[in-house]
Design a protein around this motif. Structure first.
Motif: not given
Length: 365
Positions: A222-239
């Motif tokens: 839904t985000m990809a199709q309907k929400i105007p997103v300027a950029g994304a941040v990916i959160v991860t752990t080192p695992q």
């Protein structure tokens, strides 16, 4: 001041690299003044920079004063956030310049905690910021930000966001009881998200942080199709297993043409609350290797610290609970890096001057 003198000053400043964007300051010059061997410069950055203004000003001043022709220099820095290009043919959301999605491939990596503190850190840097809790099944932002009570609806159609700690915030968790499960199928979930986004009366936001649920399911589509997103941040752990799922999230954003601004490595180290010893209990260097592989920067790393969890659980995240701490300094550096990376993206051309009508000359009598 002659054109040659201006060119000289700009050339000097172009050699001073902004650590947050990697670009020189030459393109940020708004005005230059000269009085004999004294120089004054006004710089305008395209991202909020309250916490680093003195340091950046010092860098520019020292570079100018290193020139033999300049005895002293004064450098002032302001910032102005622009709206940036979004995916496809989507139009910007009313009242919001930029939507930044915060995502993770799997749960349990601290994405919502990072989202809350990132929003608060951007606000501390001088931006107007909101948070939309897009995790319909497991909303956590009301608890983390200490927001209580149902939001007001002045007209029965739109809703006013809650404003904990100066943020504008909306979540399905504000509309249902905290312990009520959302037993909904996918279409109901996506409809709820789009309504929360579009029916909330966002007021002149520079950034709206979209706290996504983990994975790559209905909400993300839904985000990809309907929400105007300027950029994304990916959160991860080192695992390794977390990095594997983070790669899936990153590839998802690539497929839907949302630029990934960078990676936040959460729980990078564990800090002992008794002796202060720091140890890489989940592995080391994983986010950096992932960043190199996909050519995206690591925006910053955060330790596994009991205070971060305690403060989020209490409704006062670290950035507001401990504003002068090293932890908050890390969050604010991540915020500056995130906003600076976004500032390098093309601006949103749909925010033009509107339709311009040119009338002919009046008839001659």
């Amino acid at each position: 001041m002659t054109a040659l003198d201006q060119d000289r000053v700009r050339k000097i400043l172009d050699g001073v690299v902004d650590p947050h964007t990697g670009a020189g300051f030459g393109g940020c010059v708004r005005a230059v003044g000269v009085d004999g061997a004294r120089v004054s410069v006004d710089l305008q950055l395209a991202y909020p920079v309250q916490g680093a203004r003195e340091d950046l000003s010092r860098r520019a001043r020292e570079a100018l004063e290193a020139d033999a022709a300049i005895d002293s220099a004064v450098v002032s820095i302001t910032s102005r956030v622009q709206s940036h290009q979004v995916q496809g043919k989507l139009a910007p959301l009313a009242g919001v310049k930029n939507i930044i999605a915060v995502a993770s491939g799997k749960g349990g990596v601290g994405k919502s905690t990072v989202s809350a503190n990132l929003a608060l850190a951007l606000a501390a840097e001088g931006a107007r910021v909101g948070v939309l809790d897009a995790d319909i099944y497991g909303p956590s932002q009301p608890r983390m930000l200490g927001a209580e009570g149902r939001p007001d609806s002045p007209d029965g159609k739109t809703i006013e966001p809650k404003t904990p700690h100066g943020l504008q915030m909306m979540s399905i968790g504000l509309l249902v009881e905290e312990e009520t499960p959302m037993i909904w199928r996918g279409p109901m979930v996506t409809q709820a998200l789009t309504q929360l986004l579009n029916d909330t009366r966002w007021n002149a936001l520079d950034y709206l942080i979209l706290d996504l649920p983990p994975g790559t399911g209905d909400i993300q589509l839904t985000m990809a199709q309907k929400i105007p997103v300027a950029g994304a941040v990916i959160v991860t752990t080192p695992q390794d297993i977390a990095l594997l799922d983070a790669r899936k999230a990153l590839k998802m954003f690539e497929k839907v043409e949302v630029p990934v601004l960078g990676i936040v490595e959460n729980m990078a180290t564990h800090v002992c609350s008794n002796c202060g010893h720091e140890e890489h209990i989940f592995g080391e260097g994983g986010a950096a290797r992932m960043g190199e592989q996909y050519e995206v920067p690591v925006l910053g790393s955060l330790p596994l610290d009991i205070r971060i969890r305690e403060q989020a659980d209490s409704g006062a995240p670290t950035v507001v609970a401990m504003p002068e701490s090293d932890l908050t300094a890390r969050y604010r550096e991540i915020a500056r890096n995130t906003a600076a990376r976004l500032s390098l993206r093309p601006r949103n051309k749909s925010l033009g001057l509107g339709k311009v009508v040119v009338q002919g000359a009046p008839p001659q009598h």
